[in-house]
Design a protein around this motif. Sequence first.
Motif, short mmCIF file in Angstrom:
data_model
loop_
_atom_site.label_atom_id
_atom_site.label_comp_id
_atom_site.label_asym_id
_atom_site.label_seq_id
_atom_site.Cartn_x
_atom_site.Cartn_y
_atom_site.Cartn_z
N HIS A 259 50.81 52.20 45.23
CA HIS A 259 49.94 53.25 44.70
C HIS A 259 49.24 52.69 43.47
O HIS A 259 49.90 52.28 42.50
CB HIS A 259 50.75 54.49 44.34
CG HIS A 259 51.44 55.11 45.52
ND1 HIS A 259 51.05 56.32 46.06
CD2 HIS A 259 52.49 54.68 46.27
CE1 HIS A 259 51.84 56.61 47.09
NE2 HIS A 259 52.72 55.64 47.24
N VAL A 260 47.90 52.69 43.50
CA VAL A 260 47.14 52.00 42.45
C VAL A 260 45.94 52.85 42.02
O VAL A 260 45.39 53.61 42.83
CB VAL A 260 46.66 50.61 42.92
CG1 VAL A 260 47.83 49.78 43.42
CG2 VAL A 260 45.62 50.74 44.03
N PRO A 261 45.50 52.73 40.77
CA PRO A 261 44.26 53.40 40.35
C PRO A 261 43.08 52.88 41.16
O PRO A 261 43.05 51.71 41.57
CB PRO A 261 44.14 53.03 38.87
CG PRO A 261 45.51 52.59 38.45
CD PRO A 261 46.13 51.99 39.67
N GLN A 262 42.10 53.74 41.36
CA GLN A 262 40.92 53.35 42.15
C GLN A 262 40.24 52.12 41.56
O GLN A 262 39.78 51.24 42.29
CB GLN A 262 39.95 54.53 42.25
CG GLN A 262 40.46 55.67 43.11
CD GLN A 262 39.54 56.87 43.09
OE1 GLN A 262 39.53 57.65 42.15
NE2 GLN A 262 38.74 57.02 44.14
N GLU A 263 40.18 52.05 40.22
CA GLU A 263 39.45 50.95 39.58
C GLU A 263 40.19 49.61 39.72
O GLU A 263 39.57 48.56 39.52
CB GLU A 263 39.19 51.26 38.10
CG GLU A 263 40.43 51.44 37.26
CD GLU A 263 40.92 52.88 37.22
OE1 GLU A 263 41.67 53.22 36.28
OE2 GLU A 263 40.54 53.67 38.12
N ASN A 264 41.47 49.64 40.06
CA ASN A 264 42.24 48.40 40.21
C ASN A 264 42.44 47.99 41.67
O ASN A 264 43.03 46.94 41.94
CB ASN A 264 43.62 48.55 39.56
CG ASN A 264 43.56 48.76 38.07
OD1 ASN A 264 43.58 49.89 37.61
ND2 ASN A 264 43.45 47.69 37.31
N SER A 265 41.99 48.81 42.60
CA SER A 265 42.36 48.61 44.00
C SER A 265 41.82 47.30 44.58
O SER A 265 42.54 46.59 45.30
CB SER A 265 41.88 49.79 44.85
OG SER A 265 40.48 49.95 44.76
N ASP A 266 40.58 46.93 44.27
CA ASP A 266 40.01 45.71 44.84
C ASP A 266 40.80 44.47 44.40
O ASP A 266 41.12 43.59 45.23
CB ASP A 266 38.54 45.56 44.42
CG ASP A 266 37.63 46.54 45.12
OD1 ASP A 266 38.09 47.19 46.10
OD2 ASP A 266 36.47 46.70 44.70
N GLN A 267 41.13 44.41 43.11
CA GLN A 267 41.86 43.25 42.60
C GLN A 267 43.26 43.17 43.20
O GLN A 267 43.75 42.09 43.56
CB GLN A 267 41.95 43.30 41.08
CG GLN A 267 42.64 42.10 40.46
CD GLN A 267 41.95 40.79 40.80
OE1 GLN A 267 40.74 40.66 40.60
NE2 GLN A 267 42.70 39.82 41.34
N ILE A 268 43.92 44.32 43.34
CA ILE A 268 45.28 44.32 43.89
C ILE A 268 45.26 43.94 45.37
O ILE A 268 46.17 43.24 45.85
CB ILE A 268 45.95 45.68 43.64
CG1 ILE A 268 46.23 45.83 42.13
CG2 ILE A 268 47.26 45.81 44.43
CD1 ILE A 268 46.80 47.15 41.72
N LEU A 269 44.25 44.38 46.09
CA LEU A 269 44.12 43.95 47.49
C LEU A 269 44.02 42.42 47.57
O LEU A 269 44.67 41.79 48.42
CB LEU A 269 42.89 44.60 48.13
CG LEU A 269 43.04 46.07 48.55
CD1 LEU A 269 41.68 46.67 48.86
CD2 LEU A 269 43.95 46.19 49.78
N LEU A 270 43.21 41.83 46.68
CA LEU A 270 43.08 40.37 46.66
C LEU A 270 44.40 39.71 46.30
O LEU A 270 44.80 38.69 46.90
CB LEU A 270 41.99 39.96 45.66
CG LEU A 270 40.55 40.21 46.07
CD1 LEU A 270 39.60 39.92 44.91
CD2 LEU A 270 40.17 39.37 47.29
#
Length: 288
Positions: A248-259
């Motif tokens: 579960h991640v904030p929307q603004e961090n989602s792209d980086q966490i996916l990477l």
Amino acid sequence: MKLITLENIKKTYGGKTVSLDISLDILKHESMVFMGTNGAGKSTLLKIITGLLLPSSGRVIKHVEPLHIGYVPERFPNLLRFTPLEYLTYMGRIQGIPLIELEKRIPILLERMALSHAKDKRIDTFSKGMVQKIGIIQSILRKPDLLILDEPLSGLDIHTQNELVHMMAEFKEEGITIILTYHESDLLLKIAERIVILGEGQIKGDYHIKDIDKPHIVIETSGIIEQVIHTFNGILHVSRKGEIIQAHVPQENSDQILLDILHQGGKIHSVGLHDPLKQLIMENYVNK
């Protein structure tokens, strides 16, 4: 500070109870949304708050006197044989607003509601949406202490809906207390500070938006060690469903966490939005 208190309100029509034992404090400078299916008692409760209806039992306590209320019913009268300028000037004069002030304010409000082109046409020739706009304008000719709108976006085009929401946000900044009823328009949730859910004539839920978690992204992944995910910047929390790990991640961090997950050899199964507010609404409101 309390503006109005509803104390054990009950309303019956022909032996049928519409509102049953409702108690509620309405606070100054608060924006509140009443939600509920048709027949839940929303409109009846609004009319009791305004004083247009008397409760069968219980009482409405006003903590501020005099209390100026602006009210827009769900269905505004559409057989008015006046032009907008005539009707709004007449309503303003009834409220004691000086004519010179009305001559300045009415054109501004007609422009904001995209009705300047129809200012000299008779209201009984207007569409439902146009009539609704007139109702909204008459409720704010003079700054109210409490603004009550029953299904305010009904019949309005999307441009006017957005304009009205923007105006209500301005009213909030001015300290006006706002009560609305909600019907499948998330636009209203943009200005809501409190949601009261009605059902079967009773309060089923009373929530403050600040107490509800913000929307966030849920990433379902596998092939990566759970402890590694915990080290990623921005992780809210991690849970597990068998072999699937949910991050579960904030929307603004989602792209980086996916990477980060992919770089660590993880496999992405799904990415979805989790909105606790909408989930609450679904659980307490839809089909109830």
